[in-house]
Design a protein around this motif. Structure first.
Motif, PDB file in Angstrom:
ATOM      1  N   HIS A 328       8.471 -13.821   2.246  1.00 48.19           N
ATOM      2  CA  HIS A 328       8.014 -15.004   3.045  1.00 48.19           C
ATOM      3  C   HIS A 328       8.109 -15.646   4.269  1.00 48.19           C
ATOM      4  CE1 HIS A 328       6.905 -17.835  -1.609  1.00 48.19           C
ATOM      5  NE2 HIS A 328       6.085 -16.522  -1.172  1.00 48.19           N
ATOM      6  N   HIS A 329       9.395 -15.455   4.774  1.00 45.14           N
ATOM      7  CA  HIS A 329       9.776 -15.893   6.095  1.00 45.14           C
ATOM      8  C   HIS A 329       9.974 -14.586   6.838  1.00 45.14           C
ATOM      9  CE1 HIS A 329      13.939 -17.076   8.867  1.00 45.14           C
ATOM     10  NE2 HIS A 329      12.424 -17.992   8.916  1.00 45.14           N
ATOM     11  N   THR A 330       9.627 -13.330   6.689  1.00 48.37           N
ATOM     12  CA  THR A 330       9.183 -11.979   7.021  1.00 48.37           C
ATOM     13  C   THR A 330       7.973 -12.325   7.285  1.00 48.37           C
ATOM     14  OG1 THR A 330      11.062 -10.904   6.203  1.00 48.37           O
ATOM     15  CG2 THR A 330       9.131  -9.569   7.331  1.00 48.37           C
ATOM     16  N   VAL A 331       6.821 -11.898   7.319  1.00 46.80           N
ATOM     17  CA  VAL A 331       5.440 -12.633   7.103  1.00 46.80           C
ATOM     18  C   VAL A 331       5.055 -13.963   8.626  1.00 46.80           C
ATOM     19  CG1 VAL A 331       3.012 -12.805   6.629  1.00 46.80           C
ATOM     20  CG2 VAL A 331       4.755 -11.827   5.318  1.00 46.80           C
ATOM     21  N   ALA A 332       6.070 -15.064   7.573  1.00 51.24           N
ATOM     22  CA  ALA A 332       5.992 -16.633   8.561  1.00 51.24           C
ATOM     23  C   ALA A 332       6.222 -16.024   9.822  1.00 51.24           C
ATOM     24  CB  ALA A 332       6.957 -17.365   7.815  1.00 51.24           C
ATOM     25  N   ARG A 333       7.416 -15.571  10.395  1.00 52.04           N
ATOM     26  CA  ARG A 333       7.619 -15.731  11.430  1.00 52.04           C
ATOM     27  C   ARG A 333       6.999 -14.234  12.639  1.00 52.04           C
ATOM     28  NH1 ARG A 333      13.780 -13.314  10.991  1.00 52.04           N
ATOM     29  NH2 ARG A 333      12.917 -12.050   9.554  1.00 52.04           N
ATOM     30  N   LEU A 632       0.532  -4.949   8.736  1.00 52.90           N
ATOM     31  CA  LEU A 632       0.460  -5.760   8.010  1.00 52.90           C
ATOM     32  C   LEU A 632       1.856  -4.663   6.496  1.00 52.90           C
ATOM     33  CD1 LEU A 632      -2.625  -7.193   6.107  1.00 52.90           C
ATOM     34  CD2 LEU A 632      -1.005  -8.120   7.621  1.00 52.90           C
ATOM     35  N   TYR A 633       1.673  -3.478   6.435  1.00 52.31           N
ATOM     36  CA  TYR A 633       2.406  -2.309   6.072  1.00 52.31           C
ATOM     37  C   TYR A 633       3.948  -2.656   6.842  1.00 52.31           C
ATOM     38  CZ  TYR A 633      -0.136  -0.491   2.443  1.00 52.31           C
ATOM     39  OH  TYR A 633      -1.522  -0.097   1.364  1.00 52.31           O
ATOM     40  N   ASP A 634       3.630  -2.697   8.052  1.00 50.42           N
ATOM     41  CA  ASP A 634       5.385  -2.551   8.384  1.00 50.42           C
ATOM     42  C   ASP A 634       6.386  -3.974   8.342  1.00 50.42           C
ATOM     43  OD1 ASP A 634       7.185  -2.122  10.895  1.00 50.42           O
ATOM     44  OD2 ASP A 634       6.634  -3.760  11.837  1.00 50.42           O
ATOM     45  N   LEU A 635       5.137  -4.792   7.775  1.00 51.85           N
ATOM     46  CA  LEU A 635       6.204  -6.317   7.103  1.00 51.85           C
ATOM     47  C   LEU A 635       6.887  -5.635   6.206  1.00 51.85           C
ATOM     48  CD1 LEU A 635       3.361  -9.403   8.136  1.00 51.85           C
ATOM     49  CD2 LEU A 635       5.232  -8.934   8.867  1.00 51.85           C
ATOM     50  N   LEU A 636       6.164  -5.173   4.956  1.00 54.48           N
ATOM     51  CA  LEU A 636       6.639  -4.484   3.826  1.00 54.48           C
ATOM     52  C   LEU A 636       7.781  -3.875   3.706  1.00 54.48           C
ATOM     53  CD1 LEU A 636       3.768  -5.491   2.951  1.00 54.48           C
ATOM     54  CD2 LEU A 636       3.864  -3.516   1.070  1.00 54.48           C
ATOM     55  N   THR A 637       7.424  -2.861   5.158  1.00 54.89           N
ATOM     56  CA  THR A 637       8.607  -2.095   5.384  1.00 54.89           C
ATOM     57  C   THR A 637      10.304  -2.961   5.768  1.00 54.89           C
ATOM     58  OG1 THR A 637       7.115  -0.045   6.125  1.00 54.89           O
ATOM     59  CG2 THR A 637       9.182  -0.026   6.866  1.00 54.89           C
ATOM     60  N   GLN A 638       9.579  -3.730   6.474  1.00 54.65           N
ATOM     61  CA  GLN A 638      11.060  -4.698   7.080  1.00 54.65           C
ATOM     62  C   GLN A 638      11.366  -5.498   6.254  1.00 54.65           C
ATOM     63  OE1 GLN A 638       9.669  -7.785  10.238  1.00 54.65           O
ATOM     64  NE2 GLN A 638       8.288  -6.419  11.073  1.00 54.65           N
ATOM     65  N   ALA A 639      11.170  -5.976   5.030  1.00 58.89           N
ATOM     66  CA  ALA A 639      11.649  -6.363   3.805  1.00 58.89           C
ATOM     67  C   ALA A 639      11.709  -5.770   2.787  1.00 58.89           C
ATOM     68  CB  ALA A 639      10.210  -7.467   2.836  1.00 58.89           C
ATOM     69  N   GLY A 640      11.819  -3.980   3.366  1.00 67.46           N
ATOM     70  CA  GLY A 640      12.284  -3.170   2.291  1.00 67.46           C
ATOM     71  C   GLY A 640      11.628  -2.800   1.038  1.00 67.46           C
ATOM     72  N   ILE A 641      10.669  -3.127   0.855  1.00 68.04           N
ATOM     73  CA  ILE A 641      10.103  -2.687  -0.116  1.00 68.04           C
ATOM     74  C   ILE A 641       9.733  -2.032  -1.079  1.00 68.04           C
ATOM     75  CG2 ILE A 641       7.914  -3.994  -1.419  1.00 68.04           C
ATOM     76  CD1 ILE A 641       7.230  -6.251   0.286  1.00 68.04           C
ATOM     77  N   ARG A 642      10.065  -1.448  -2.125  1.00 68.02           N
ATOM     78  CA  ARG A 642       9.598   0.009  -2.940  1.00 68.02           C
ATOM     79  C   ARG A 642       8.636  -0.116  -2.982  1.00 68.02           C
ATOM     80  NH1 ARG A 642      12.535   1.807  -8.327  1.00 68.02           N
ATOM     81  NH2 ARG A 642      12.410   2.981  -8.477  1.00 68.02           N
ATOM     82  N   GLU A 643       7.643   0.888  -2.673  1.00 66.28           N
ATOM     83  CA  GLU A 643       6.456   1.754  -2.962  1.00 66.28           C
ATOM     84  C   GLU A 643       6.422   3.232  -3.771  1.00 66.28           C
ATOM     85  OE1 GLU A 643       4.602   4.848  -0.121  1.00 66.28           O
ATOM     86  OE2 GLU A 643       4.983   2.365   1.376  1.00 66.28           O
ATOM     87  N   ARG A 644       5.134   3.338  -5.084  1.00 62.96           N
ATOM     88  CA  ARG A 644       5.708   4.183  -6.454  1.00 62.96           C
ATOM     89  C   ARG A 644       4.232   4.870  -6.275  1.00 62.96           C
ATOM     90  NH1 ARG A 644       8.209   2.147 -11.478  1.00 62.96           N
ATOM     91  NH2 ARG A 644       9.807   0.639  -9.484  1.00 62.96           N
TER      92      ARG A 644
END
Length: 654
Positions: A328-333, A632-644
């Motif tokens: 949340h904080h990653t996106v909030a910023r 938006l995908y950049d935010l997922l990358t910043q948060a280290g979210i894994r994709e599969r």
């Protein structure tokens, strides 16, 4: 039945919960107007419910005065009203929770004869929502007829925002101008009124016009304004970031008095003198998602200018796990670089892979895989179908046909909250107070025992309709009367098994028992006929004749309480689920992202923050990362979210 009173306000404790964070305590005890900023999961509804309990239980808001709570959406108003009833049932009759539209429509319906002569309503009005094409045609015609000095400004008006920004941004003068005005907003707004209101025996109004008439009423009628301020010395406004110019203008006219001492009001109220009602607003500018409907970009600053409030910021999150709060904080910023990181207070065990991105080949594979995953998770835990939600930016009607059969294969229901039922959306119908009362009475009649909460809700609703308030004798009479009504209704249901052709008769039995006029007054300015028609349409949807069908089954299907929810981001606002599948992270769902990146990112923030323990983004477009929502995908990358990449046979995390 006057309820428990706490003589020493300092000794008051929260009701139904253990404690509040320090900033919430400060806002709760505030003696003046205050502005509360609260992110997702901060307990905004709970804060307002506890403030209501504090004001009513300590006598700070003494009988017969009441608290008015205004929300943007019907479900938010219903949720807050329900929370207060669960916390302080003995005082809840003095808490009125409704939408802006319902409140202003109620004023216009009751007091329209007090409108200034030049705005007198010529006859019964019709509520109508003009299409974008109609508005565009009006603007084109207006452009041809306007003085040349105004045409440049009028040409810049957008058909999509004309009603909230132009019609909603113009306060009706006490005397309707006869001559054209030299201000482009006033000129265009007056022409809209001249064509839709003034010449018609049956005026055509939308809710923005009703708001403007309501504001004119209280401005032009000091006695009405004073009566409302005496009745409601305390006012709550929920989701304030979505407030429009028209709504803020209405609040200002009714409740703001420049120069008054905000801290002096409670003492004055007890003396019967209302100088300035205390207004409490809560919201989060990062969750402003109603810009298309006219939400102000600076609503909190505008409120501060008129009400001089104390400012409080809540930083605890009671909903989401710490891992999710970090995301949340990653996106909030991205929305507010100064946003503080919330502190997770959620009592959740850690989830395996709390956030993920699943990529599918197609919609069918996506639906079948997720349906199987949900069935697997339910079987391996104590979770129910209602703990899961499918959330999408829009186009949920395209998603429904894939997920309905996929979930049904596992005997799991899907409830499309965005589906139309009569003239209402299903979510609005299920939250509607009149509809809830009607169905509640049928449930009590169909199920003789085991529904104490339904009994309390129905009793409280009828008490509000009959105006019994806190009178114990009247409450006993009401209980006896309700018992007799339920017994008679039960006998009717036993004699008539559920069938499509009998549903209207069943509703007539309930309406007759309560009284049509009483229900109409209780409908908060909404059309009772539309509500009843929608209840009937929903009952027809779920009444599928079988040899074992009974009324209890029909009413259970009506509510579909234990179902996976399918809803848009806008309809998910204020709700929470154990697991959220955020469907369609691609250009198909987010086609308008580039038109307003900030509002679109706010919508993204709202949708992802509905999850308590697990959040799964999905897409059927492997190339979406490089498309129109790359940020938006950049935010997922910043948060280290894994994709599969997921196949139907491989269920992640199970």
């Amino acid at each position: 039945m006057t309820g428990r009173l706490v003589k020493d306000a300092n000794a008051w404790r929260p009701v139904g919960i253990d404690n509040l964070e320090p900033a919430a305590w400060q806002a709760l005890r505030s003696t003046g107007s205050c502005s509360v900023t609260a992110g997702p999961g901060a307990g905004k509804t709970e804060l307002l419910a506890q403030r209501a309990a504090y004001l009513l239980q300590t006598g700070t808001c003494p009988p017969p005065q009441r608290i008015l709570a205004i929300s943007f959406k019907r479900d938010a108003a219903a949720n807050l009203g329900s929370r207060v009833r669960s916390r302080i049932p003995e005082h809840a009759w003095r808490f009125d929770s409704m939408t802006f539209d319902a409140f202003t429509k109620g004023l216009v319906d009751r007091f329209r004869l007090a409108l200034p002569d030049s705005w007198a309503m010529p006859g019964e009005y019709t509520i109508r929502h003009p299409s974008r094409g109609e508005i565009r045609s009006f603007l084109n015609r207006l452009l041809r007829e306007a003085p040349w000095t105004l045409r440049s400004e009028i040409q810049s008006f957008d058909a999509e925002t004309f009603l909230p920004h132009v019609v909603g941004g113009w306060d009706l003068p006490l005397v309707r101008p006869e001559d054209p005005l030299d201000d482009p907003v006033a000129f265009a707004a007056l022409e809209w009124w001249n064509r839709h209101y003034v010449p018609n025996n049956q005026p055509l109004l939308d809710f923005i016009m009703i708001n403007r008439l309501g504001e004119l009423l209280v401005r032009a009628t000091p006695r009405l304004r004073r009566a409302l301020r005496l009745t409601y010395p305390f006012v709550f406004v929920d989701e304030f970031q979505d407030t429009t110019a028209a709504q803020l203008s209405f609040l200002r006219t009714l409740f703001a008095v420049p120069g008054a001492d905000p801290g002096s009001f409670p003492r004055q109220a007890r003396a019967g003198h209302v100088d300035k009602p205390v207004v409490t607003i809560v919201g989060d500018h990062k969750q402003r998602i109603m810009g298309f409907a006219g939400a102000l970009p600076n609503a909190f600053a505008a409120f501060a200018a008129d009400f001089a409030p104390e400012a409080h910021e809540l930083t605890w999150n009671y909903r989401s796990s710490d891992h999710l709060v970090g995301f949340h904080h990653t996106v909030a910023r991205r929305l507010d670089p100064s946003a503080p990181r919330a502190v997770s207070k959620a009592q959740h065990p850690p989830a395996d892979e709390p956030i993920g991105l699943w990529i599918f080949n197609d919609r069918q594979s996506e639906a079948q895989t997720i349906a199987g995953w949900i069935a697997n998770d339910i079987a391996a835990s104590d979770r129910r179908a209602s703990d899961f939600a499918l959330v999408a930016r829009q186009k949920v009607a395209d998603i429904d046909p894939h997920f309905q059969p996929a979930l049904a294969h596992h005997a799991i229901r899907l409830r499309n909250d965005d589906a139309s039922v009569g003239r209402m959306k299903l979510q609005d119908l299920l939250k509607n107070e009149v509809a809830h009362l009607v169905i509640g009475m049928l449930r009590l009649a169909a199920t003789p025992v085991g529904l104490p909460q339904v009994w309390m809700d129905v009793t409280a609703a009828i008490g509000r309709i009959r105006g019994t308030g806190g009178d114990e004798g009247a409450a006993r009479i009401l209980s006896d009367e309700l018992t007799a009504i339920i017994v008679a209704l039960r006998a009717w249901l036993r004699e008539h098994q559920p069938a499509p052709e009998l549903l209207a008769d069943a509703l007539k039995q309930v309406v007759a028992a309560i009284g049509y006029d009483a229900l109409r007054r209780h409908s908060r300015g909404e059309s009772l006929r539309d509500i009843l028609d929608s209840v009937h349409a929903r009952l027809q949807q779920v009444t599928v004749p079988t040899p074992t069908l009974d009324w209890s089954t029909v009413l259970e299907e009506y509510e579909a309480a234990d179902a996976v929810g399918l809803l848009t981001i806008h309809r998910s606002k204020g709700l929470e689920y154990h697991t959220v599948f955020f469907l369609g992270l691609d250009d198909d769902q987010w086609w308008a992202h580039a038109k307003n990146v900030r509002d679109s990112t706010s919508a993204f923030f709202v949708g992802l923050s509905r999850a308590a323990q697990r959040l799964v983004f999905t897409t059927t477009s492997p190339s979406a990362r490089a498309g129109g929502i790359a940020d938006l995908y950049d935010l997922l990358t910043q948060a280290g979210i894994r994709e599969r990449v997921v196949s139907e046979q491989a269920w992640p995390g199970t």
